[in-house]
Design a protein around this motif. Structure first.
Motif, PDB file in Angstrom:
ATOM      1  N   PRO A  51      31.264  50.843  52.596  1.00  0.00           N
ATOM      2  CA  PRO A  51      31.185  51.278  51.438  1.00  0.00           C
ATOM      3  C   PRO A  51      32.015  50.560  50.507  1.00  0.00           C
ATOM      4  CG  PRO A  51      31.245  53.129  53.317  1.00  0.00           C
ATOM      5  CD  PRO A  51      31.824  51.750  53.973  1.00  0.00           C
ATOM      6  N   CYS A  52      31.852  50.616  49.254  1.00  0.00           N
ATOM      7  CA  CYS A  52      32.404  50.006  48.122  1.00  0.00           C
ATOM      8  C   CYS A  52      33.851  50.652  48.192  1.00  0.00           C
ATOM      9  CB  CYS A  52      31.558  50.180  46.886  1.00  0.00           C
ATOM     10  SG  CYS A  52      32.579  49.472  45.607  1.00  0.00           S
ATOM     11  N   GLY A  53      34.935  49.594  48.292  1.00  0.00           N
ATOM     12  CA  GLY A  53      36.099  50.097  47.915  1.00  0.00           C
ATOM     13  C   GLY A  53      36.839  50.255  49.408  1.00  0.00           C
ATOM     14  N   THR A  54      36.092  50.075  50.615  1.00  0.00           N
ATOM     15  CA  THR A  54      36.472  50.178  51.842  1.00  0.00           C
ATOM     16  C   THR A  54      37.233  48.600  52.228  1.00  0.00           C
ATOM     17  OG1 THR A  54      35.219  51.983  52.344  1.00  0.00           O
ATOM     18  CG2 THR A  54      36.254  50.665  54.349  1.00  0.00           C
ATOM     19  N   PRO A  55      38.329  48.559  52.828  1.00  0.00           N
ATOM     20  CA  PRO A  55      38.715  47.265  53.093  1.00  0.00           C
ATOM     21  C   PRO A  55      37.961  46.844  54.393  1.00  0.00           C
ATOM     22  CG  PRO A  55      40.794  48.912  53.566  1.00  0.00           C
ATOM     23  CD  PRO A  55      39.487  49.667  52.863  1.00  0.00           C
ATOM     24  N   LEU A  56      37.674  45.471  54.364  1.00  0.00           N
ATOM     25  CA  LEU A  56      36.945  45.225  55.592  1.00  0.00           C
ATOM     26  C   LEU A  56      38.037  45.142  56.598  1.00  0.00           C
ATOM     27  CD1 LEU A  56      35.272  42.211  53.827  1.00  0.00           C
ATOM     28  CD2 LEU A  56      34.192  44.189  54.654  1.00  0.00           C
ATOM     29  N   ARG A  57      39.103  44.629  56.554  1.00  0.00           N
ATOM     30  CA  ARG A  57      40.236  44.983  57.830  1.00  0.00           C
ATOM     31  C   ARG A  57      41.300  45.326  57.279  1.00  0.00           C
ATOM     32  NH1 ARG A  57      40.594  38.279  58.432  1.00  0.00           N
ATOM     33  NH2 ARG A  57      39.458  37.917  56.587  1.00  0.00           N
TER      34      ARG A  57
END
Length: 64
Positions: A51-57
């Motif tokens: 989701p938008c705003g969620t860090p990838l890692r």
């Protein structure tokens, strides 16, 4: 007191799951594919979108 139980079904009690996928702009059941399209479906790569705003890692800490 919490016991894990597994449900067991006889083969006659099972319901076959029909898988649909989008091909060439419309949805079709995978069971209706020809041999070549089934092979292509088996080779597809799947991904998960964050989701938008969620860090990838998790951010890495700076080296000291």
């Amino acid at each position: 007191m919490n016991e894990l139980t597994t449900a067991s079904l006889n083969p006659q009690e099972r319901t076959r799951c029909e898988v649909w996928t989008r091909v060439m702009g419309y949805h079709r059941p995978v069971a209706a594919f020809n041999v070549g399209k089934r092979a292509e479906h088996g080779e597809r790569c799947y991904f998960t979108e964050n989701p938008c705003g969620t860090p990838l890692r998790a951010p890495q800490q700076a080296a000291a």
